[in-house]
Design a protein around this motif. Structure first.
Motif, mmCIF file in Angstrom:
data_model
loop_
_atom_site.group_PDB
_atom_site.id
_atom_site.type_symbol
_atom_site.label_atom_id
_atom_site.label_comp_id
_atom_site.label_asym_id
_atom_site.label_seq_id
_atom_site.Cartn_x
_atom_site.Cartn_y
_atom_site.Cartn_z
ATOM 1 N N THR A 36 0.857 -1.245 0.191
ATOM 2 C CA THR A 36 0.139 -0.114 0.029
ATOM 3 C C THR A 36 0.974 1.159 -0.001
ATOM 4 O O THR A 36 0.642 2.223 -0.619
ATOM 5 N N ALA A 37 1.925 1.084 0.799
ATOM 6 C CA ALA A 37 2.871 2.530 0.956
ATOM 7 C C ALA A 37 3.520 2.514 -0.556
ATOM 8 O O ALA A 37 3.429 4.153 -0.868
ATOM 9 N N VAL A 38 4.069 1.783 -1.222
ATOM 10 C CA VAL A 38 4.587 2.019 -2.424
ATOM 11 C C VAL A 38 3.570 2.354 -3.395
ATOM 12 O O VAL A 38 3.735 3.187 -4.408
ATOM 13 N N PHE A 39 2.326 1.650 -3.366
ATOM 14 C CA PHE A 39 1.178 2.139 -4.374
ATOM 15 C C PHE A 39 0.593 3.388 -4.169
ATOM 16 O O PHE A 39 0.586 4.182 -5.052
ATOM 17 N N SER A 40 0.892 4.084 -2.856
ATOM 18 C CA SER A 40 0.500 5.436 -2.665
ATOM 19 C C SER A 40 1.506 6.546 -3.516
ATOM 20 O O SER A 40 1.309 7.472 -4.310
ATOM 21 N N LEU A 41 2.848 6.002 -3.516
ATOM 22 C CA LEU A 41 3.843 6.753 -4.299
ATOM 23 C C LEU A 41 3.503 6.697 -5.638
ATOM 24 O O LEU A 41 3.547 7.587 -6.359
ATOM 25 N N VAL A 42 3.196 5.418 -6.228
ATOM 26 C CA VAL A 42 3.058 5.057 -7.646
ATOM 27 C C VAL A 42 1.665 5.788 -8.108
ATOM 28 O O VAL A 42 1.728 6.563 -9.067
ATOM 29 N N GLU A 43 0.884 5.818 -7.200
ATOM 30 C CA GLU A 43 -0.477 6.519 -7.749
ATOM 31 C C GLU A 43 -0.531 8.027 -7.714
ATOM 32 O O GLU A 43 -0.803 8.577 -8.580
ATOM 33 N N THR A 44 0.250 8.553 -6.696
ATOM 34 C CA THR A 44 0.351 10.120 -6.802
ATOM 35 C C THR A 44 1.153 10.436 -8.056
ATOM 36 O O THR A 44 0.834 11.525 -8.664
ATOM 37 N N VAL A 45 2.375 9.799 -8.159
ATOM 38 C CA VAL A 45 3.308 10.453 -8.899
ATOM 39 C C VAL A 45 2.829 10.007 -10.590
ATOM 40 O O VAL A 45 2.924 10.700 -11.375
ATOM 41 N N LEU A 46 2.653 8.652 -10.718
ATOM 42 C CA LEU A 46 2.283 8.284 -12.015
ATOM 43 C C LEU A 46 0.855 8.145 -12.548
ATOM 44 O O LEU A 46 0.561 8.313 -13.581
ATOM 45 N N LEU A 47 -0.033 7.832 -11.519
ATOM 46 C CA LEU A 47 -1.574 7.656 -11.967
ATOM 47 C C LEU A 47 -2.418 8.675 -11.670
ATOM 48 O O LEU A 47 -3.086 9.110 -12.698
ATOM 49 N N ARG A 48 -2.108 9.538 -10.778
ATOM 50 C CA ARG A 48 -2.966 10.685 -10.659
ATOM 51 C C ARG A 48 -2.823 11.880 -11.426
ATOM 52 O O ARG A 48 -1.777 12.299 -11.685
ATOM 53 N N PRO A 49 -3.813 12.374 -11.993
ATOM 54 C CA PRO A 49 -3.930 13.197 -13.135
ATOM 55 C C PRO A 49 -3.219 14.806 -12.356
ATOM 56 O O PRO A 49 -3.364 14.765 -11.117
ATOM 57 N N LEU A 50 -2.573 15.583 -13.085
ATOM 58 C CA LEU A 50 -1.775 16.658 -12.493
ATOM 59 C C LEU A 50 -2.976 17.576 -11.889
ATOM 60 O O LEU A 50 -4.182 17.574 -12.544
ATOM 61 N N GLU A 108 -13.015 -16.933 7.056
ATOM 62 C CA GLU A 108 -12.054 -16.954 7.990
ATOM 63 C C GLU A 108 -10.783 -16.347 7.412
ATOM 64 O O GLU A 108 -10.088 -15.218 8.037
ATOM 65 N N SER A 109 -10.406 -16.666 5.930
ATOM 66 C CA SER A 109 -9.284 -16.069 5.598
ATOM 67 C C SER A 109 -9.516 -14.682 5.113
ATOM 68 O O SER A 109 -8.806 -13.606 5.183
ATOM 69 N N VAL A 110 -10.846 -14.166 4.782
ATOM 70 C CA VAL A 110 -11.225 -12.841 4.638
ATOM 71 C C VAL A 110 -10.862 -11.947 5.759
ATOM 72 O O VAL A 110 -10.258 -10.729 5.860
ATOM 73 N N VAL A 111 -11.512 -12.506 6.943
ATOM 74 C CA VAL A 111 -11.406 -11.740 8.187
ATOM 75 C C VAL A 111 -9.725 -11.537 8.610
ATOM 76 O O VAL A 111 -9.475 -10.527 8.859
ATOM 77 N N LEU A 112 -9.221 -12.693 8.218
ATOM 78 C CA LEU A 112 -7.603 -12.538 8.675
ATOM 79 C C LEU A 112 -7.022 -11.446 7.717
ATOM 80 O O LEU A 112 -6.232 -10.724 8.081
ATOM 81 N N ALA A 113 -7.372 -11.524 6.356
ATOM 82 C CA ALA A 113 -6.802 -10.497 5.386
ATOM 83 C C ALA A 113 -7.384 -9.072 5.787
ATOM 84 O O ALA A 113 -6.325 -8.327 5.722
ATOM 85 N N LEU A 114 -8.434 -8.911 6.422
ATOM 86 C CA LEU A 114 -8.932 -7.672 6.650
ATOM 87 C C LEU A 114 -8.189 -7.154 7.835
ATOM 88 O O LEU A 114 -7.827 -6.007 7.935
ATOM 89 N N LEU A 115 -7.990 -8.043 8.768
ATOM 90 C CA LEU A 115 -7.397 -7.636 9.939
ATOM 91 C C LEU A 115 -5.927 -7.235 9.585
ATOM 92 O O LEU A 115 -5.327 -6.102 10.139
ATOM 93 N N GLY A 116 -5.347 -7.993 8.925
ATOM 94 C CA GLY A 116 -3.781 -7.920 8.416
ATOM 95 C C GLY A 116 -3.668 -6.470 7.638
ATOM 96 O O GLY A 116 -2.934 -5.714 7.668
ATOM 97 N N GLY A 117 -4.945 -6.311 6.598
ATOM 98 C CA GLY A 117 -4.923 -5.021 5.923
ATOM 99 C C GLY A 117 -5.234 -3.862 6.942
ATOM 100 O O GLY A 117 -4.504 -2.788 6.623
ATOM 101 N N GLY A 118 -5.960 -3.831 7.749
ATOM 102 C CA GLY A 118 -6.128 -2.731 8.746
ATOM 103 C C GLY A 118 -4.764 -2.445 9.347
ATOM 104 O O GLY A 118 -4.356 -1.405 9.382
ATOM 105 N N ALA A 119 -4.252 -3.514 9.923
ATOM 106 C CA ALA A 119 -2.796 -3.168 10.427
ATOM 107 C C ALA A 119 -1.858 -2.782 9.602
ATOM 108 O O ALA A 119 -0.988 -1.903 9.731
ATOM 109 N N GLY A 120 -1.976 -3.143 8.184
ATOM 110 C CA GLY A 120 -1.007 -2.930 7.220
ATOM 111 C C GLY A 120 -1.251 -1.432 6.830
ATOM 112 O O GLY A 120 -0.205 -0.723 6.478
ATOM 113 N N LEU A 121 -2.600 -0.888 6.901
ATOM 114 C CA LEU A 121 -2.698 0.419 6.683
ATOM 115 C C LEU A 121 -1.986 1.391 7.640
ATOM 116 O O LEU A 121 -1.249 2.226 7.261
ATOM 117 N N GLY A 122 -2.076 1.047 8.939
ATOM 118 C CA GLY A 122 -1.156 1.790 9.876
ATOM 119 C C GLY A 122 -0.009 1.832 9.603
ATOM 120 O O GLY A 122 0.723 2.892 9.687
#
Lengths: 851, 112
Positions: free
Chosen positions: A89-103, A372-386
């Motif tokens: 997610t962190a790298v994606f935010s860089l990619v999104e801002t610099v490469l994908l987002r319109p000026l 169960e997998s989705v719950v795990l992934a969402l928990l991981g995703g939430g922590a990952g966002l932090g």
């Protein structure tokens, strides 16, 4: 529905009648037995609609309960996922801002840059008149100006823009306004627009600044507006905008003042190809209008590209490589979690079997495990966002300040969406296979005694495959990081050709109104040098129109005496760097003098013209002769200059630069302008740096001093981009290595724990422990080896894409491709040896009894 | 272990319906009658759950239905077992039998 029920009720009625009931009674009984028709319909409707939801609700609660009951597993899985999803997610935010987002401009998709010609105003006006594909054509150019007249003089980065540029971008001033159409005439062009930062810093954010006068380069201008804080164009440090005068210009100025960037807005619905074609076809027209002959390749490579490409520059391959690398890390994380789930599924077979036997269909079981997998992934995703939030904040500090669109990087809606999508996708990736495996298992088999042989072996093989794949992916990542590390260390080894230690540099810009001529400025600099020589701590001091890594070294073409004037612009002798320097310049920077003599005080304005060249220039244009004594001429000068000396080569732009040919002229004989003061100190550069502004002020109080730093800082700043890229990639590689080791350790541990009985028997029957140990280690090492081989193959393909980012290192570098597998093998051996050793240490009798 | 209380019952009803349909296609009324018949009166299908169960089985692809006429020329919806349904029947039966064996073993134990 109704008809079906009616039939049923009729049949029931008939049966009742046959049983002897009177017809009305029969019907009534049947209706009662069947129950309310409406209730049925409702129940069936509910079934259809709520059934899915109800099932999910139960699944969710069940998932949370089981996860809570296995805290070790849950924490391990969530942390691993947080790492993977957070990093991505962190790298994606860089990619999104610099490469994908319109000026951040109005309708940015229609803004294009025109890369053609020399960048003179005449080209802009001609494009305006002749290209229908463009709705508007504007231009801008960066320069530095001195702000004087009120307090400390300051050197600012400014942009000269055509009056229609800011309206074309669609950004307005607040407070105040941007330029009016007719402010491109000499009479009304004495206006300026300032940046939000300058407004706060220098004018205390006072709204009364609109209409007030300031002094720029000695000329008065009225401030007409303040740009919003988020407007940073064309560079992050631009603080002032002034209009370009396009009316009433003589042809030599119109076609001779260059350095402007052209930007245009396409007509709605017009594509790049048409614009390109129209622009390219203007070559002949431009030549017609130019007051002098241009070389053959003028306007030959005219192109129109999206404006975003010009802003983003060469950061794209770097960002994409980072994103690829972090995705590999995510895959490694998923592999570990999948294995965790597989191991856990093995211990839940009974529970799953009973659920299956009691009516939960196969799709239901799969759905529950996926939940169960989705719950795990969402928990991981939430922590990952932090984690991503923290990572982004620290990366913003690391990145060099001129990184494109740095200010816009942050967590916004697309980034959140990506985090969510990544979480859900990873849950499928690591959860699907274990879920399908659980559901497939025949519930009957679990109840037969023991009964684990067939499925366990299968699961072990699956786990082994997953770990081997994980190792392969890690190897690719680690090799990529290794290449970047080697490239970076090669960069650091480069000898820049000068001594950066203890050297202070500062930009000094004497105001034009007081020093209109080159000679006046040369006098000022001489006076400045005299004063500076007496500063304590200063060993040598000099001035030059540029310093290495300072970004202010420009080149020139020149003529060589005795050789014909070249026809094509590519054939002109070219000095990459042409500087005006004082006599001690080379000594101050520590550049060795190789041949001939240095400049002296005798090389003044009255004396014959002289020049010093770098070794590369001498070697290129006089390969078999001595350059000293030869003559050359700069194109705007009338007289020939004699080469009097040759100095060592210097890297001018960055450490990866080639040794460019350079040409130097003495201070008294060359064009002067703003210059850099270079002061070599005896060890305390900071103290000397502090003294410089006052000293300059004492010589001339209206001369601003800017960009005061050590030469070492300049070199270090040039390394910023490779430094952070290498650092990030190395972090990912280390994480992947760690996760890979954990994966091998886990799988080997589990495989061993299941066969404890078998090994206990072997040992009890006299097999030497070493023998058993070796068998265990061999299994773990075997699958690591498979992974390493696959990884090497993958890396050989993948690193080819990194070619443009590597310095002095081939993408197939032998050292890296040998060292990384060795490291990985060592780690894998250790990771399989540790659990194996523990297993055979155990007392065989104990192990057998525990079974 | 937690599951919705109706799961076990649903499971047994599904089993009965699938088994009945494996003998011959028939309509809802026919199924309830046949179950009663085959079990010699022990099992009686709850009318309120029969049609929801049929709907669910159809949604899961285990049975299909179409309109037909009975012997006395009335319109009724006939249900047929699909191949998937036949397979599911086999699995459910297997699972059910094992469960029962296990259950009996526990209930019949005489020592701890």
């Amino acid at each position: 529905m109704d008809e079906e029920f009616r039939f049923h009720i009729d049949m029931m009625t008939d049966a009742n009648v046959r049983a002897g009931m009177p017809p009305e009674e029969a019907r009534r009984r049947a209706l009662v037995a069947f129950g309310g028709v409406e209730r049925h319909k409702e129940a069936m409707r509910d079934e259809r609609g709520a059934r899915w939801l109800h099932g999910s609700g139960a699944d969710l609660r069940y998932a949370f309960r089981t996860l809570r009951r296995a805290p070790g597993f849950t924490v391990a899985a969530v942390l691993t996922l947080a790492l993977g999803i957070g990093g991505t997610t962190a790298v994606f935010s860089l990619v999104e801002t610099v490469l994908l987002r319109p000026l951040p401009f109005r309708e940015p998709g229609r803004l294009v840059g025109v890369e053609a010609g020399m960048g003179v105003l005449g080209e802009v006006l001609t494009l305006r008149r002749n290209v229908d594909a463009f709705e508007r054509v504007e231009a801008y150019g960066s320069r530095e100006v001195s702000l004087t007249g009120a307090g400390e003089p300051e050197r600012l980065t400014a942009a000269a823009v055509t009056t229609g540029l800011l309206p074309m971008l669609g950004v307005g001033a607040e407070p105040g306004r941007t330029f009016l159409r007719d402010e491109d005439e000499p009479a009304s062009a004495d206006v300026a627009v300032i940046s939000h930062g300058l407004w706060r810093r220098r004018f205390g954010a006072d709204p009364a600044v609109v209409g007030s006068r300031i002094e720029l380069d000695g000329a008065a201008r009225t401030i007409v507006g303040v740009m919003p804080a988020s407007f940073r164009f064309p560079t992050r440090s631009t603080e002032l905008w002034v209009p370009i005068i396009t009316e009433g210009l003589s042809p030599s100025v119109l076609w001779g003042t260059g350095g402007f960037w052209k930007v245009a807005r396409l007509q709605p619905g017009v594509g790049l190809e048409r614009a390109n074609a129209e622009v390219a076809s203007l070559g002949p027209r431009m030549r017609e209008l130019l007051p002098w002959t241009m070389p053959e390749d003028y306007w030959r490579h005219a192109t129109v590209t999206p404006l975003r490409d010009r802003v983003v520059g060469d950061v794209q391959p770097l960002l994409l490589t980072l994103f690829g690398a972090v995705t590999l890390l995510l895959l490694v994380a998923c592999a570990n979690v999948a294995n965790l789930l597989l191991s856990r599924a093995a211990s839940r077979t009974r529970e799953v079997a009973i659920r299956g036997a009691l009516g939960a269909g196969r799709p239901r079981v799969v759905r529950q495990m996926l939940t169960e997998s989705v719950v795990l992934a969402l928990l991981g995703g939430g922590a990952g966002l932090g984690l991503a939030f923290v990572a982004i904040a620290s990366v913003r500090q690391l990145l060099p300040p001129d990184f494109p669109r740095l200010a816009e990087v942050g967590i916004d809606l697309p980034v959140l969406g990506f985090a969510l999508a990544a979480s859900l996708t990873t849950s499928l990736v690591f959860g699907l296979v274990p879920a399908l495996r659980s559901a497939r298992r025949n519930p009957g088999a679990t109840f037969a005694g023991g009964g684990r042989a067939g499925t366990t072996r299968e699961r072990r093989r699956l786990s082994a495959f997953i770990v081997a794949a994980e190792v392969a992916v890690s190897v690719v990542l680690i090799i990529a990081a290794g290449l970047l590390l080697r490239s970076f260390s090669r960069l650091l080894e480069v000898d820049p050709g000068f001594g950066a230690q203890d050297v202070v540099v500062a930009k000094v810009a004497p105001p034009e109104f007081r020093y209109p001529e080159d000679g006046d400025r040369a006098d000022l600099y001489h006076r400045l040098l005299e004063r500076m020589e007496s500063l304590p701590g200063v060993t040598t001091v000099a001035v030059g129109s540029g310093v290495p890594f300072g970004g202010d070294a420009f080149g020139s073409v020149f003529l060589i005496e005795g050789r014909p004037e070249p026809a094509a612009s590519g054939d002109w002798p070219l000095a990459d760097v042409r500087l005006t320097v004082s006599a001690d310049y080379f000594r101050a920077l520590g550049v060795p003098h190789l041949e001939g003599r240095p400049f002296t005080a005798a090389d003044d304005a009255a004396a014959p013209g002289v020049a010093i060249v770098s070794r590369a220039l001498a070697a290129r244009y006089w390969p078999d002769e001595d350059a000293v004594g030869k003559r050359l001429k700069l194109v705007w000068e009338d007289d020939w200059r004699t080469i009097v000396g040759v100095v060592g080569d210097v890297r001018w732009k960055d450490l990866g630069d080639s040794d460019g040919p350079a040409l130097f002229v003495p201070l008294a004989q060359g064009p002067t302008g703003p210059m850099r003061v270079v002061a070599r100190t005896s060890g305390n550069p900071a103290a000397v740096a502090r003294a410089i502004p006052d000293l300059v002020g004492s010589v001339d109080e209206d001369t601003p001093v800017s960009d005061l730093r050590t030469q070492r800082d300049l070199v270090s700043a040039s390394l910023a981009q490779p430094r952070w890229a290498t650092a990030l990639l190395t972090i990912f590689a280390i994480l992947a290595l760690a996760l890979g080791a954990v994966g091998i350790y886990g799988v080997t541990s589990y495989a061993i724990s299941e066969r404890t009985r078998e090994y206990a028997i072997r040992i009890a029957l006299g097999a030497p422990r070493k023998h058993v140990l070796w068998r265990l280690v061999r299994w773990g090492a075997g699958l690591a080896a498979a992974g390493i081989v696959a990884g090497l193959a993958g890396a050989a393909l993948a690193t080819r894409l990194m070619d443009s980012m590597l310095f002095g290192v081939s993408p197939r570098d032998t050292l890296t491709f040998v060292a990384v597998p060795l490291v990985m093998a060592a780690v894998a051996l250790a990771a399989s040896w540790l659990p194996a050793r523990r297993a055979i240490r155990a007392d065989p009798v104990q192990a057998l009894r525990a079974e | 272990m937690s599951r919705h209380p109706n799961d076990a019952l649903r499971g047994s009803l599904d089993l009965l319906v699938l088994k009945t349909l494996s003998l011959a296609p028939m309509h809802g009324w026919g199924i309830s009658q046949r179950v009663q018949q085959l079990s010699e009166g022990v099992l009686e299908v709850n009318q309120g759950s029969l049609y929801p169960a049929l709907q669910r089985l159809e949604k899961d692809g285990l049975v299909t239905s179409e309109w037909g006429t009975t012997d006395n020329n009335r319109r009724a919806r006939y249900y047929t077992l699909t191949a998937a349904g036949r397979r599911a029947l086999g699995e459910e039966l297997e699972g059910w039998r094992r469960f029962v064996v296990g259950l009996e073993a526990v209930l019949g134990a005489t020592s701890p």
